[in-house]
Design an enzyme around this catalytic site. Sequence first.
Site, PDB file in Angstrom:
ATOM      1  N   TRP A 198       0.822  -1.209   0.000  1.00  0.00           N
ATOM      2  CA  TRP A 198       0.000   0.000   0.000  1.00  0.00           C
ATOM      3  C   TRP A 198       0.852   1.253   0.000  1.00  0.00           C
ATOM      4  CZ3 TRP A 198      -4.216  -0.631  -2.213  1.00  0.00           C
ATOM      5  CH2 TRP A 198      -4.959  -1.797  -2.029  1.00  0.00           C
TER       6      TRP A 198
ATOM      7  N   ASP B 119      -2.179   6.634   6.273  1.00  0.00           N
ATOM      8  CA  ASP B 119      -3.199   5.781   5.647  1.00  0.00           C
ATOM      9  C   ASP B 119      -3.639   4.746   6.686  1.00  0.00           C
ATOM     10  OD1 ASP B 119      -4.699   3.929   4.293  1.00  0.00           O
ATOM     11  OD2 ASP B 119      -3.219   3.530   2.719  1.00  0.00           O
TER      12      ASP B 119
ATOM     13  N   LYS C 240     -12.732  -1.676   5.647  1.00  0.00           N
ATOM     14  CA  LYS C 240     -11.974  -2.586   6.510  1.00  0.00           C
ATOM     15  C   LYS C 240     -12.573  -2.568   7.919  1.00  0.00           C
ATOM     16  CE  LYS C 240      -9.106  -2.863   2.931  1.00  0.00           C
ATOM     17  NZ  LYS C 240      -8.036  -2.002   2.458  1.00  0.00           N
TER      18      LYS C 240
HETATM   19  C1  LIG Z   1      -7.452  -1.497   1.221  1.00  0.00           C
HETATM   20  C2  LIG Z   1      -6.382  -0.484   1.369  1.00  0.00           C
HETATM   21  C3  LIG Z   1      -6.189   0.537   0.433  1.00  0.00           C
HETATM   22  C4  LIG Z   1      -7.018   0.653  -0.830  1.00  0.00           C
HETATM   23  O1  LIG Z   1      -8.279   1.026  -0.534  1.00  0.00           O
HETATM   24  P1  LIG Z   1      -9.386   1.304  -1.674  1.00  0.00           P
HETATM   25  O2  LIG Z   1     -10.545   1.723  -0.856  1.00  0.00           O
HETATM   26  O3  LIG Z   1      -9.589   0.018  -2.403  1.00  0.00           O
HETATM   27  O4  LIG Z   1      -8.871   2.378  -2.550  1.00  0.00           O
HETATM   28  C5  LIG Z   1      -5.194   1.458   0.672  1.00  0.00           C
HETATM   29  N1  LIG Z   1      -4.428   1.413   1.777  1.00  0.00           N
HETATM   30  C6  LIG Z   1      -4.574   0.430   2.701  1.00  0.00           C
HETATM   31  C7  LIG Z   1      -3.691   0.415   3.912  1.00  0.00           C
HETATM   32  C8  LIG Z   1      -5.556  -0.531   2.532  1.00  0.00           C
HETATM   33  O5  LIG Z   1      -5.724  -1.503   3.453  1.00  0.00           O
END
Ligand SMILES: *Cc1c(COP(=O)(O)O)cnc(C)c1O
Length: 359
Positions: free
Chosen positions: A101, A171, A195
């Site tokens: 990521w 993030d 998530k």
């Molecule tokens: C799932 C995830 C993403 C991507 O998320 P989207 O909503 O599919 O754009 C980015 N960063 C992390 C840490 C993630 O777990």
Amino acid sequence: MTIYNFSAGPAVLPKSVLTQARDEMLDWHGSGMSIMEMSHRGKEFTAIAQQTEADLRELLAIPDNYKVLFLQGGATAQFAMIPMNLLRGKASADYIDTGIWSEKAIKEARRYSTVNVAASSADKAYTYAPAFADWQLNSDAAYVHYTPNETIGGVEFHRIPDTGDVPLVADMSSNILSKPIDVSRFGLIYAGAQKNIGPAGLTIVIVREDLMGQVLSGTPTLYDYKVQADNHSMYNTPPTYAMYIAGLVFQLLKREGGLATMEQANIAKAKLLYDYLDSSDFYHNPVAPENRSRMNVPFTLSNPALDAAFLQGAQQQGLLQLKGHALVGGMRASMYNAMPFEGVQALVDYMQDFVIKQG
Ligand SMILES: *Cc1c(COP(=O)(O)O)cnc(C)c1O
């Protein structure tokens, strides 16, 4: 049979939230309408949006000088929006590279600015979090971006770095709401909802007010945090149903005692699974013990030829979505807030039985 869903995302939601959503599906609070059918500017949805924001602010103790935005486009859209909004005339940004990521965030940021990779764990296949003392930060960087929890690699920073006057950007897609955090340590926090919050389609951004309003020229209007903040995330139609479900999750978390309670439960679940993994020669987790994620636990079988049998047997026991990410293989158990301790216990019991059966 009780089902336990270990998906990394979109992930398990609290049963009580789904039940309430079902009960309110056709007629929300006597309005005669489903949430999905309501104007986002009507009094019903306005009340839902305000309550949802207030509850999130309370849960995370978000200071008044931060805006909370309810956006679309996932964390991936933020990979672009962050440089567009936060470069503020500066030439470069610092990024910490700890996995798939953060790599994606870096790749996108390079379209808009010079990226200084201030630390990386690529040298050991992303199995640890680089120590803060080893970060080669640039004091003139526009911001420092890192991924506190790498969802695929299962690597988590358990402390917040100190970047001085340079705004820290995180993030938190896969560990937001898993524990209390000091929001004032950050310039910006973002998270896709699917998530640990609610359904896909909603992205939450928490941004310090003074960082807004200096976008890169050519930035789409919709991607300007200040426009979104000034319009209470309603410059265009927000993801209303996802916001409503997120709001139900926030209310449940408050009733259950808030994020300190979540943290204790998450520590207990993680300890149960990691202690078992460490006690076994049959299973293996590759991550440095001090950086292991409480949310996402990747593990492999010593004999990968048994992977398919492991997954099939798990499915038969109601233990779903344990297959690891395609890029890393093996297994992954994601244990977000909505995963009960009993689910992790059922997984460990199954893992023990599987070892015995394989002799
Ligand atoms: C799932 C995830 C993403 C991507 O998320 P989207 O909503 O599919 O754009 C980015 N960063 C992390 C840490 C993630 O777990």
